[in-house]
Design an enzyme around this catalytic site. Structure first.
Site, PDB file in Angstrom:
ATOM      1  N   HIS A   1       0.882  -1.527   0.242  1.00 52.22           N
ATOM      2  CA  HIS A   1      -0.254   0.012   0.526  1.00 52.22           C
ATOM      3  C   HIS A   1       0.699   1.012  -0.210  1.00 52.22           C
ATOM      4  O   HIS A   1       1.878   1.239   0.202  1.00 52.22           O
ATOM      5  CB  HIS A   1      -0.890   0.112   1.201  1.00 52.22           C
ATOM      6  CG  HIS A   1      -1.955  -0.761   0.305  1.00 52.22           C
ATOM      7  ND1 HIS A   1      -2.729  -0.660   0.636  1.00 52.22           N
ATOM      8  CD2 HIS A   1      -2.012  -2.305   1.297  1.00 52.22           C
ATOM      9  CE1 HIS A   1      -3.222  -2.295   0.559  1.00 52.22           C
ATOM     10  NE2 HIS A   1      -3.368  -3.035   1.463  1.00 52.22           N
ATOM     11  N   HIS A   2       0.436   2.524  -0.419  1.00 44.95           N
ATOM     12  CA  HIS A   2       0.695   3.713  -0.046  1.00 44.95           C
ATOM     13  C   HIS A   2       0.440   4.290   1.057  1.00 44.95           C
ATOM     14  O   HIS A   2      -0.693   4.289   2.072  1.00 44.95           O
ATOM     15  CB  HIS A   2       0.210   4.832  -1.376  1.00 44.95           C
ATOM     16  CG  HIS A   2       1.266   6.328  -1.284  1.00 44.95           C
ATOM     17  ND1 HIS A   2       0.732   6.934  -0.717  1.00 44.95           N
ATOM     18  CD2 HIS A   2       1.518   6.442  -2.633  1.00 44.95           C
ATOM     19  CE1 HIS A   2       1.256   8.084  -1.301  1.00 44.95           C
ATOM     20  NE2 HIS A   2       2.136   7.265  -2.500  1.00 44.95           N
ATOM     21  N   PRO A   3       1.623   5.054   1.542  1.00 46.42           N
ATOM     22  CA  PRO A   3       1.617   5.518   3.241  1.00 46.42           C
ATOM     23  C   PRO A   3       0.214   6.579   3.382  1.00 46.42           C
ATOM     24  O   PRO A   3      -0.060   7.237   4.339  1.00 46.42           O
ATOM     25  CB  PRO A   3       3.338   6.394   3.329  1.00 46.42           C
ATOM     26  CG  PRO A   3       3.361   6.244   1.916  1.00 46.42           C
ATOM     27  CD  PRO A   3       3.109   5.108   1.056  1.00 46.42           C
TER      28      PRO A   3
END
Lengths: 399, 399
Positions: free
Chosen positions: B250-252
């Site tokens: 995932h993306h932060p």
């Protein structure tokens, strides 16, 4: 040998960093003019390297807010975007409404060495700023496009982000634990590899301009860049159609070569050949491992990887990472702690290499390209405010 | 403006690919002479790009077996190393015993544009082939060194492999499942990023030579290159000393942005803004998700990532990857399958971009740097046999 032209002879020298300045004060690219129509990451990373190396980079931004990444986190204490500050340091900002004033960009490109853009393929053509239009007006222009899938091929128009490309390129499928799901590389490998390729390609095209006397259109795809990074995994499939799977922190053909658990964490150990395995076994206090036919040679160690890992981790469990690393370093076995980001950013090597610098008062990663006789300052100029240099540039170029 | 010299005016033109040839048949670097003392991966990857772009690359190898990677797998059906074939295609091989005949290399470097080496720092100096010695004889030489930690700093002499650098740089610590161990990126990111940086740096130094009239010594470290690829993770720590952890696929700061399980596998979906989330929710058949205050805006979606992921995966479980991807593509939501390496290598885009070519009869990844007006052949020359061009080169240069 035909007459050749020189890489920067149509550039617009910056009066502050001109060609007559002491080269020790100017970067290797001093005098080069780059028009930068890139946003977010891959493109700005490429032009950041050029600016770091002394090129004059004019970043063209939309007047209504500029580059989206001005609003991307993480943010500094004063509210500035670290994301924007990092990849736009040392650039000049000019606001242009491309729907109304595309001619301003065309006029700049007529006097520039390089133009870099990362719009979706076709957008620049529709604005009248495509490579054919601009190269007709300036045949020596090096025009570089960066996109997710490139300017050609059936996926050319598809939207792409780093994660999309890591997935479609196969990179995610080989990243992760063997029995776990695929994961993304912690780094934006697709964006950043495309960025560095774009930097290199632009420089190569400038060298080519010196040889052949003309510019070109460069077409870099994040997809291509990531495929090129598959390396051993791609070669395994190309050799005999073997589909490589995730092997966690280990190497497909060499053992022991990867991460191993010690008493209080993990260390990486890379035993690249049989002589090194003798040294490694001795450092573990188990020299007879190297005489065991299961482990004496790399092919056997690789085939017996799971057994070998269990044996190694049983021995490593007896002491801490720090103590094992000291023993392994003394035995000249390549090894490292699995640093977290804070440990990495404060490693003595990070400091010694100036990989932590400041720009505009913000702490940022430094410049990778180190060259003797050119500056590598610990303090670099800030990223610009939106249209910060607009009035000066409009006056200079008569826009 | 001082007189400037041209990037290639001391080069030794190759009679077959000389400067008078039709540029459409020659690469942008035709006429450039590169002496290549690199082995294994990072260095050879850099000089491979130069050879692909038309430079003449003379690979100097030890007479007793040559580059170690000649014996690295994977192997083709005829026994040739795919590893060696990939990164050495189009080069010429000259065997030199550096302990006895270092002067042969010095003589070549006197007439070359570029020398690239990736010995441990200090080795070239001990052989009398260090940058000071060779640049004294040819001040226009661009001399590039690639090493694990660089030529300076306390770790300069330490042995390094890709896995060691991925660990010490912090990259491994942010790659993997949140609750799993750190893993290596499936790509040799440290080796290959250093390779592409070296290519770009050499080209930039040649542009700088055109401007400033002199060569330089380039010092590229795999460690620096990898630190530069940390990007958002490094910035998070630099902003406020937050230590980023692994977040899997995932993306932060953006959600939904990563890999999600459907009925028969995983797909990647990248919803970069709130308008796209409306389209995404509609494509999922759950348009009211976009009105839910938990999910309407990115900040809320990011804060509620775990709930959001569960909701999305419950919906995705109702159909297959292929069907969901078709719907999401129609809705213009950036998405991709998590391809395995075979699927990636046979993707229609891989073929269309010539990212699968042949060289010496072996199928290999293609060249990333695409430039209008220069060739990008689907059939490239083979990697050389050990000393295959030795007699011709010794005669040509009077060695």
């Amino acid at each position: 040998m035909t007459a050749v032209h020189c890489a920067a002879d149509r550039s617009v020298p910056d009066p502050e960093v001109g060609l007559d300045a002491d080269p020790a004060d100017a970067g290797p690219l001093a005098g080069l003019l780059v028009i930068d129509l890139t946003r977010v990451l891959a493109g700005p990373f490429a032009t950041m390297i050029m600016a770091d190396l002394g090129a004059r980079v004019i970043k063209v931004e939309n007047p209504s807010g500029g580059d989206d990444s001005r609003r991307y986190g993480p943010f500094a204490a004063d509210g500035r975007s670290m994301y924007f500050a990092r990849v736009n340091r040392g650039k000049q900002s000019l606001a242009v409404d491309l729907k109304k004033d595309a001619e301003q960009v065309a006029a700049l490109a007529e006097r520039a060495d390089v133009l870099v853009e990362n719009f979706r393929p076709g957008v620049m053509d529709r604005l009248g700023l495509g490579p054919a239009a601009l190269r007709a007006r300036n045949p020596r222009l090096v025009y570089a496009s960066v996109s997710g899938y490139g300017a050609t091929g059936p996926r050319s128009g598809e939207p792409a982000y780093d994660a999309v490309i890591q997935a479609r390129s196969g990179l995610m499928s080989v990243t992760g634990e063997p029995d776990g799901p695929p994961v993304k590389s912690g780094a934006s490998v697709s964006d950043l590899s495309a960025g560095v390729y774009t930097f290199g390609a632009v420089m190569a095209a400038l060298v080519g301009r010196g040889i052949h006397g003309r510019g070109t259109h460069i077409d870099i795809a994040m997809f291509d860049a990531t495929v090129s990074f598959l390396e051993g995994n791609a070669l395994a499939w190309l050799a005999d159609r073997t589909v490589p799977h995730r092997i966690g922190p280990h190497h497909p053909n060499i053992a022991p070569f990867g991460a191993f658990a010690a008493a209080d964490g993990q260390i990486v150990v890379c035993v690249g050949n049989d002589a090194l395995f003798v040294a490694f076994a001795a450092a573990l206090g188990a020299p007879r491992l190297a005489e065991d036919p299961l482990f004496a040679q790399n092919a056997a160690r690789s085939a017996n990887r799971l057994v070998l890992t269990a044996v190694i981790e049983e021995l490593l469990a007896a002491d801490t990472c720090v103590n094992w690393l000291a023993r392994l370093e003394a035995a000249k076995v390549p090894c490292a702690p699995v640093n977290d980001i804070g440990q990495a950013m404060t490693d003595e090597q990070t400091e010694a290499r100036r990989m932590r610098i400041t720009a505009g008062g913000l702490e940022l990663p430094g410049q990778v390209v180190k060259m003797a006789g050119y500056p590598d300052p610990a303090v670099r100029p800030a990223a610009p405010g939106l249209d910060e240099h607009g009035d000066a540039i409009r006056a200079e170029f008569g826009l």
